[in-house]
Design a protein around this motif. Structure first.
Motif, short mmCIF file in Angstrom:
data_model
loop_
_atom_site.label_atom_id
_atom_site.label_comp_id
_atom_site.label_asym_id
_atom_site.label_seq_id
_atom_site.Cartn_x
_atom_site.Cartn_y
_atom_site.Cartn_z
N LYS A 66 57.84 64.98 121.16
CA LYS A 66 59.41 65.67 121.02
C LYS A 66 60.31 64.54 121.20
N ALA A 67 60.16 63.56 121.90
CA ALA A 67 61.09 62.53 121.99
C ALA A 67 61.50 61.81 120.56
N GLN A 68 60.75 61.54 119.74
CA GLN A 68 60.81 60.95 118.40
C GLN A 68 61.68 61.93 117.75
N ARG A 69 60.97 63.21 117.61
CA ARG A 69 61.98 64.14 116.84
C ARG A 69 63.32 64.40 117.32
N THR A 70 63.59 64.42 118.63
CA THR A 70 65.05 64.43 119.21
C THR A 70 65.67 63.47 118.79
N LEU A 71 65.26 62.21 118.81
CA LEU A 71 65.96 60.87 118.32
C LEU A 71 66.32 60.91 116.86
N PHE A 72 65.23 61.51 116.17
CA PHE A 72 65.65 61.68 114.57
C PHE A 72 66.75 62.50 114.22
N ARG A 73 66.68 63.70 115.18
CA ARG A 73 67.80 64.67 114.83
C ARG A 73 69.01 64.17 115.33
N THR A 74 69.09 63.17 116.37
CA THR A 74 70.26 62.94 116.82
C THR A 74 70.92 61.62 115.70
N LEU A 75 69.89 60.91 115.17
CA LEU A 75 70.30 59.64 114.33
C LEU A 75 70.77 60.36 112.89
N ILE A 76 70.25 61.52 112.38
CA ILE A 76 70.75 62.02 111.22
C ILE A 76 72.04 62.76 111.27
N LYS A 77 72.78 62.92 112.55
CA LYS A 77 74.00 63.05 112.70
C LYS A 77 75.16 61.98 112.79
N LYS A 84 65.82 59.29 105.57
CA LYS A 84 65.27 58.11 104.99
C LYS A 84 65.53 57.03 106.14
N LEU A 85 66.83 56.75 106.27
CA LEU A 85 67.22 55.50 107.20
C LEU A 85 66.41 55.92 108.74
N ALA A 86 66.84 57.06 108.96
CA ALA A 86 66.15 57.60 110.39
C ALA A 86 64.75 57.44 110.53
N LEU A 87 63.97 57.57 109.49
CA LEU A 87 62.41 57.37 109.47
C LEU A 87 62.28 55.83 109.44
N ALA A 88 62.79 55.03 109.08
CA ALA A 88 62.91 53.86 108.94
C ALA A 88 63.13 52.97 110.34
N ILE A 89 64.10 53.67 110.99
CA ILE A 89 64.53 53.33 112.47
C ILE A 89 63.20 53.44 113.31
N LEU A 90 62.90 54.64 113.15
CA LEU A 90 61.66 55.21 114.08
C LEU A 90 60.60 54.48 113.80
N SER A 91 60.28 53.99 112.68
CA SER A 91 59.05 53.31 112.24
C SER A 91 59.17 52.05 112.82
#
Length: 202
Positions: A66-77, A84-91
């Protein structure tokens, strides 16, 4: 909203995988960090998901926790940061390491991530600072920094391995080639070049 899926991995080719859930196949995009935690095709997997709805497509994104998903949702804002960039950051960096970089205003560490230039890194720090206040690093600062470096190194190896496989090398051979030269490279491009040079004996 589809928030969580559990099923069998049918296909797995970063950044996309096909998950069979009771006979229905879901195409899911995921960060490399999530791929590294998944088993091979035919194994069970549980992913926390985010469904992005656009006029031309519905796209599912999957995460190991859930932490990864939460950060992804925050990043795309953040302005200028898409999925695409949010996935690269989490990668390239886990949640706590990213939060630490933002807290320390570490532009240099963020620009090591694929697709993140200096301006984007500065914007991430400004816009994410308040949103990440409640995130606490579970380890000393030096440990989190080491973890960030390891995440970047792991991402380099995965990118290089995928490239070698695309060139026709078997996965086990590609892994052996890269392990021999991993300590000498600073990027995935260096890894590929050195691995091929080693194989050719040049």
């Amino acid at each position: 909203m589809i928030g969580r899926l559990q099923g069998v991995i049918v296909e797995k080719q970063a950044p996309e995988l096909l998950l069979d859930v009771n006979g229905v196949g879901y195409e899911i995009q995921a960060p490399i960090s999530t791929f590294a935690m998944l088993g091979k095709a035919g194994s069970q997997a549980t992913l926390y998901t985010h469904l992005a709805i656009r006029e031309d497509a519905h796209q599912l994104y999957g995460f190991s926790d859930k932490a990864q998903r939460t950060l992804f949702r925050t990043l795309i804002k953040v302005s200028g940061v898409g999925p695409k960039l949010a996935l690269a950051i989490l990668s390239g960096m886990d949640v706590n390491a990213f939060a630490l970089c933002v807290h320390n205003e570490d532009v240099s560490a963020l620009t090591k991530l694929p697709g993140v230039g200096k301006k984007t890194a500065e914007r991430l720090i400004v816009e994410m600072r308040d949103r990440l206040k409640e995130w606490q690093a579970p380890a000393p600062l030096w440990a989190a920094a080491d973890q960030a470096d390891r995440a970047v190194q792991d991402n380099m190896l995965l990118e290089a391995e995928s490239a070698l496989i695309a060139l026709g090398y078997k996965p086990q051979d590609a892994a052996k080639m890269l392990n021999k030269v991993a300590a000498e490279a600073d990027s995935s491009e260096d890894l590929i070049r050195l691995a091929l040079k080693s194989t050719l004996g040049q």
